[in-house]
Design a protein around this motif. Sequence first.
Motif, PDB file in Angstrom:
ATOM      1  N   ILE A  48       0.824  -1.218   0.000  1.00  0.00           N
ATOM      2  CA  ILE A  48       0.000   0.000   0.000  1.00  0.00           C
ATOM      3  C   ILE A  48       0.855   1.264   0.000  1.00  0.00           C
ATOM      4  CG2 ILE A  48      -0.285   0.158   2.524  1.00  0.00           C
ATOM      5  CD1 ILE A  48      -3.289   0.955   1.828  1.00  0.00           C
ATOM      6  N   SER A  49       2.035   1.194   0.583  1.00  0.00           N
ATOM      7  CA  SER A  49       2.923   2.361   0.632  1.00  0.00           C
ATOM      8  C   SER A  49       3.493   2.693  -0.742  1.00  0.00           C
ATOM      9  CB  SER A  49       4.068   2.106   1.615  1.00  0.00           C
ATOM     10  OG  SER A  49       3.562   1.660   2.849  1.00  0.00           O
ATOM     11  N   GLY A  50       3.432   1.756  -1.676  1.00  0.00           N
ATOM     12  CA  GLY A  50       3.997   1.971  -3.001  1.00  0.00           C
ATOM     13  C   GLY A  50       3.101   2.759  -3.944  1.00  0.00           C
ATOM     14  N   PHE A  51       1.885   3.067  -3.500  1.00  0.00           N
ATOM     15  CA  PHE A  51       0.962   3.806  -4.350  1.00  0.00           C
ATOM     16  C   PHE A  51       1.090   5.307  -4.135  1.00  0.00           C
ATOM     17  CE2 PHE A  51      -1.166  -0.323  -3.927  1.00  0.00           C
ATOM     18  CZ  PHE A  51      -1.366  -0.627  -5.264  1.00  0.00           C
ATOM     19  N   PHE A  52       1.037   6.058  -5.231  1.00  0.00           N
ATOM     20  CA  PHE A  52       1.024   7.520  -5.157  1.00  0.00           C
ATOM     21  C   PHE A  52      -0.246   7.980  -4.444  1.00  0.00           C
ATOM     22  CE2 PHE A  52       0.083  11.758  -6.659  1.00  0.00           C
ATOM     23  CZ  PHE A  52       1.315  12.374  -6.738  1.00  0.00           C
ATOM     24  N   TYR A  53      -1.359   7.308  -4.747  1.00  0.00           N
ATOM     25  CA  TYR A  53      -2.670   7.671  -4.196  1.00  0.00           C
ATOM     26  C   TYR A  53      -3.370   6.395  -3.719  1.00  0.00           C
ATOM     27  CZ  TYR A  53      -7.256   9.994  -3.977  1.00  0.00           C
ATOM     28  OH  TYR A  53      -8.465  10.501  -3.565  1.00  0.00           O
ATOM     29  N   PRO A  54      -3.064   5.918  -2.502  1.00  0.00           N
ATOM     30  CA  PRO A  54      -3.634   4.650  -2.011  1.00  0.00           C
ATOM     31  C   PRO A  54      -5.159   4.642  -1.977  1.00  0.00           C
ATOM     32  CG  PRO A  54      -2.028   5.532  -0.432  1.00  0.00           C
ATOM     33  CD  PRO A  54      -2.167   6.529  -1.529  1.00  0.00           C
ATOM     34  N   GLN A  55      -5.761   5.825  -1.741  1.00  0.00           N
ATOM     35  CA  GLN A  55      -7.223   5.906  -1.690  1.00  0.00           C
ATOM     36  C   GLN A  55      -7.838   5.470  -3.018  1.00  0.00           C
ATOM     37  OE1 GLN A  55      -4.985   8.268  -0.810  1.00  0.00           O
ATOM     38  NE2 GLN A  55      -5.829   9.746   0.635  1.00  0.00           N
ATOM     39  N   GLY A  56      -7.191   5.846  -4.115  1.00  0.00           N
ATOM     40  CA  GLY A  56      -7.675   5.465  -5.445  1.00  0.00           C
ATOM     41  C   GLY A  56      -7.623   3.963  -5.654  1.00  0.00           C
ATOM     42  N   PHE A  57      -6.533   3.334  -5.190  1.00  0.00           N
ATOM     43  CA  PHE A  57      -6.410   1.878  -5.294  1.00  0.00           C
ATOM     44  C   PHE A  57      -7.521   1.195  -4.504  1.00  0.00           C
ATOM     45  CE2 PHE A  57      -4.850  -1.986  -3.157  1.00  0.00           C
ATOM     46  CZ  PHE A  57      -4.777  -2.825  -4.257  1.00  0.00           C
ATOM     47  N   LEU A  58      -7.764   1.673  -3.271  1.00  0.00           N
ATOM     48  CA  LEU A  58      -8.791   1.057  -2.423  1.00  0.00           C
ATOM     49  C   LEU A  58     -10.189   1.251  -3.006  1.00  0.00           C
ATOM     50  CD1 LEU A  58      -7.331   1.999   1.073  1.00  0.00           C
ATOM     51  CD2 LEU A  58      -7.275  -0.225  -0.059  1.00  0.00           C
ATOM     52  N   THR A  59     -10.423   2.392  -3.633  1.00  0.00           N
ATOM     53  CA  THR A  59     -11.699   2.607  -4.318  1.00  0.00           C
ATOM     54  C   THR A  59     -11.846   1.610  -5.476  1.00  0.00           C
ATOM     55  OG1 THR A  59     -11.717   4.957  -3.746  1.00  0.00           O
ATOM     56  CG2 THR A  59     -13.118   4.283  -5.591  1.00  0.00           C
ATOM     57  N   GLY A  60     -10.739   1.359  -6.178  1.00  0.00           N
ATOM     58  CA  GLY A  60     -10.742   0.369  -7.250  1.00  0.00           C
ATOM     59  C   GLY A  60     -11.083  -1.030  -6.751  1.00  0.00           C
ATOM     60  N   VAL A  61     -10.593  -1.377  -5.560  1.00  0.00           N
ATOM     61  CA  VAL A  61     -10.911  -2.676  -4.954  1.00  0.00           C
ATOM     62  C   VAL A  61     -12.419  -2.769  -4.693  1.00  0.00           C
ATOM     63  CG1 VAL A  61     -10.574  -4.163  -2.924  1.00  0.00           C
ATOM     64  CG2 VAL A  61      -8.619  -2.960  -3.926  1.00  0.00           C
ATOM     65  N   LEU A  62     -12.990  -1.684  -4.163  1.00  0.00           N
ATOM     66  CA  LEU A  62     -14.438  -1.652  -3.913  1.00  0.00           C
ATOM     67  C   LEU A  62     -15.217  -1.748  -5.228  1.00  0.00           C
ATOM     68  CD1 LEU A  62     -14.772   1.092  -1.123  1.00  0.00           C
ATOM     69  CD2 LEU A  62     -14.892  -1.386  -0.837  1.00  0.00           C
ATOM     70  N   GLN A  63     -14.744  -1.044  -6.274  1.00  0.00           N
ATOM     71  CA  GLN A  63     -15.419  -1.088  -7.573  1.00  0.00           C
ATOM     72  C   GLN A  63     -15.398  -2.496  -8.160  1.00  0.00           C
ATOM     73  OE1 GLN A  63     -13.192   1.951  -9.611  1.00  0.00           O
ATOM     74  NE2 GLN A  63     -14.816   3.467  -9.380  1.00  0.00           N
ATOM     75  N   THR A  64     -14.268  -3.172  -8.054  1.00  0.00           N
ATOM     76  CA  THR A  64     -14.150  -4.540  -8.553  1.00  0.00           C
ATOM     77  C   THR A  64     -15.143  -5.452  -7.840  1.00  0.00           C
ATOM     78  OG1 THR A  64     -11.807  -4.211  -9.064  1.00  0.00           O
ATOM     79  CG2 THR A  64     -12.550  -6.490  -8.844  1.00  0.00           C
ATOM     80  N   HIS A  65     -15.243  -5.290  -6.517  1.00  0.00           N
ATOM     81  CA  HIS A  65     -16.176  -6.112  -5.739  1.00  0.00           C
ATOM     82  C   HIS A  65     -17.621  -5.765  -6.091  1.00  0.00           C
ATOM     83  CE1 HIS A  65     -17.068  -8.819  -2.403  1.00  0.00           C
ATOM     84  NE2 HIS A  65     -18.044  -7.978  -2.062  1.00  0.00           N
TER      85      HIS A  65
END
Length: 199
Positions: A48-65
């Motif tokens: 998670i620390s490797g992301f420029f914008y972790p919030q965007g990645f987590l939103t993507g996880v929610l979208q996939t689900h």
Amino acid sequence: MNNEVPKVWNKVGYLSLKDVASWIRDLKERVKFMSEWLVTGGPNCFWISGFFYPQGFLTGVLQTHARKTTIAIDNLVFSFKVQEFEKEQCSIKPVDGVFIYGLFLEGAQWKKKCLADLNFGQMNMLMPVIHFLPLQQDKYQSRSDNYSCPVYKTQTRAGVLSTTGQSTNYVLAVDLPTLDQPPDYWTLRGTALICALKE
């Protein structure tokens, strides 16, 4: 000469408190993480620390689900389960959600599956892998003995207000069990999860 990250880099780069030598090492690790993902496919466990914008990645996880389950994304929240293994032992992907690693616990330690006081002289500790599992909001119940632990990108914890009305340094809150102390105890201690330490 001062071992500081140039201002022009900071202006367009990710939030960081590191000196220039540590910053460059960190940047190389981020590029390596993204390159391996591009070449070999999604990892079993995400840094998670490797992301420029972790919030965007987590939103993507929610979208996939949301797409998988046909549940509206607005009705999804994350539940959290700290695993009993480190990222090197993460050999499979979860059926739903993602495994996350790279968070540091500050103001407490993780011991016997719950928050505990730090040992003398200890400042922080690397958390084990955490399973971020999307759940339907009305099916998720936060336990009263859980501490809603804020996650910040850096140890400064302060940030600029973004267009969402939240600090640019704040990511989300992770529910962590606390058995020996009430949640307020950890609030007063300033207990938080940090994506990247200064050194």
